[in-house]
Design a protein around this motif. Sequence first.
Motif, short mmCIF file in Angstrom:
data_model
loop_
_atom_site.label_atom_id
_atom_site.label_comp_id
_atom_site.label_asym_id
_atom_site.label_seq_id
_atom_site.Cartn_x
_atom_site.Cartn_y
_atom_site.Cartn_z
N ALA A 126 57.04 54.56 34.67
CA ALA A 126 56.01 53.59 35.02
C ALA A 126 56.62 52.22 35.30
O ALA A 126 56.25 51.56 36.27
CB ALA A 126 54.97 53.50 33.90
N LEU A 127 57.55 51.80 34.46
CA LEU A 127 58.17 50.49 34.64
C LEU A 127 59.02 50.44 35.90
O LEU A 127 59.06 49.41 36.59
CB LEU A 127 59.01 50.14 33.41
CG LEU A 127 58.20 49.92 32.11
CD1 LEU A 127 59.14 49.74 30.93
CD2 LEU A 127 57.27 48.73 32.25
N VAL A 174 45.90 47.01 46.51
CA VAL A 174 46.49 48.12 47.25
C VAL A 174 47.69 48.67 46.48
O VAL A 174 47.87 49.89 46.39
CB VAL A 174 46.92 47.67 48.67
CG1 VAL A 174 47.63 48.81 49.40
CG2 VAL A 174 45.70 47.21 49.48
N ALA A 175 48.49 47.78 45.91
CA ALA A 175 49.65 48.22 45.12
C ALA A 175 49.21 49.03 43.91
O ALA A 175 49.83 50.05 43.57
CB ALA A 175 50.46 47.00 44.68
N VAL A 176 48.14 48.61 43.24
CA VAL A 176 47.61 49.34 42.09
C VAL A 176 47.19 50.75 42.51
O VAL A 176 47.46 51.74 41.83
CB VAL A 176 46.43 48.57 41.46
CG1 VAL A 176 45.65 49.46 40.50
CG2 VAL A 176 46.94 47.34 40.73
N VAL A 216 50.09 40.37 36.51
CA VAL A 216 50.23 41.23 37.68
C VAL A 216 50.99 42.51 37.32
O VAL A 216 50.57 43.62 37.64
CB VAL A 216 50.95 40.47 38.81
CG1 VAL A 216 51.37 41.42 39.93
CG2 VAL A 216 50.07 39.36 39.35
N ALA A 217 52.12 42.34 36.64
CA ALA A 217 52.95 43.50 36.29
C ALA A 217 52.21 44.48 35.38
O ALA A 217 52.37 45.69 35.50
CB ALA A 217 54.24 43.05 35.62
N GLU A 218 51.38 43.95 34.48
CA GLU A 218 50.65 44.83 33.57
C GLU A 218 49.54 45.59 34.30
O GLU A 218 49.26 46.75 33.98
CB GLU A 218 50.07 44.03 32.40
CG GLU A 218 49.38 44.86 31.34
CD GLU A 218 50.29 45.86 30.62
OE1 GLU A 218 49.77 46.64 29.80
OE2 GLU A 218 51.52 45.86 30.87
N LYS A 231 55.60 36.57 41.06
CA LYS A 231 54.35 36.32 40.33
C LYS A 231 54.02 37.45 39.36
O LYS A 231 52.87 37.62 38.96
CB LYS A 231 53.21 36.10 41.32
CG LYS A 231 53.46 34.88 42.20
CD LYS A 231 52.25 34.48 43.03
CE LYS A 231 52.54 33.18 43.77
NZ LYS A 231 51.40 32.74 44.60
N ALA A 232 55.04 38.18 38.95
CA ALA A 232 54.83 39.32 38.05
C ALA A 232 54.16 38.92 36.74
O ALA A 232 53.37 39.68 36.18
CB ALA A 232 56.16 40.01 37.76
#
Length: 247
Positions: free
Chosen positions: A124-125, A158-160, A97-99, A140-141
Motif C-alpha cells: 500500500a505504501l 482520480v488517484a484514490v 493526501v498520503a493517508e 503536498k503529501a
Amino acid sequence: MTTPILETRNLSIAFGGLRAVDDVSFSVERNRITTIIGPNGAGKSTLFNLISGALRPRSGHVLIEGVDHTAEPPYRMQAAGLARSFQITNLFFDLPVAENLRLAAQVLEPWSLALRPVSASRKALQRVDELLERFALAEKADYKAGALSHGEQRRLEVAVALACKPKVLLLDEPTQGMSHGDTQDTAALIKSLTRDATVLLIEHDIGLVMNLSDHVIVLHQGQKLAEGPPAEIRNNPAVQAAYLGHV
C-alpha cells in the motif's frame, strides 16, 4: 472475438414513472477511453450507479470480462476490477493526501496485516508513493486534502480511485469546475491512464470529449441515442438536435 472488458445488456431502472435508464446496452474495449455524454437528466450518473453496484437495476445485466456481476455491491465490484470517482468530490478532507491514498491502497494488502502497524503495509505504501509522483502531489503529501485547490482535489480523487489497481475506472465529470489549465493537465493524465486501465468517462466539455475519447456513447432521456467514434458522433444529426446544438 475478444470479450469486452465491460458490457451492459438492456440495463434499466425506473423511479416511480420515470425510466431514468431505459434498456441501455453497450460494450467497452480494453485500455481505451469511452465517454458517455448527454444533456442534464439524461441518466449518465444513474447509469454509473447501476454499473458500480450503488443501485440495483430493474432489469438487464452488467458483465466484467464476460462474467455477470449484476447488482453486486460496490466492494464486490471493486474485487472484480472496477473502481469509480464521483461527480461531487468525495475525500477525507481532514486527513493528509498520503493517508487518503493509503486507505484506498490498503485493499492491496492481505487480511493478515489488518491489525499490524501501517508501516507493515509495504504494498500500500509503495502504491501511495507511485501515485503521489504520478499525479504531481508528492510535495503536498502531508497537506490535509481539504487544503488542496479544487483542481488538486479532483486529481487526488482520480488517484484514490486508481489506488486499488482497477481494470476499469469510472470517472464522473473529473474536470468539473476546473480552470482551463487544470482541465488540460487532467485530460493528459486521463489519457495516460489507459496504460494501466480502461476508462469509462462522463464529461460535459465537448471539446475535451472529442479530443480525448476513442468511443462516445450519447444518452438522451435515459436511452442510448447513438454511439461511435467522436467524429461520427459530432456529425450525427440526431445528436446535434438533441444535445450538441444546445452545448
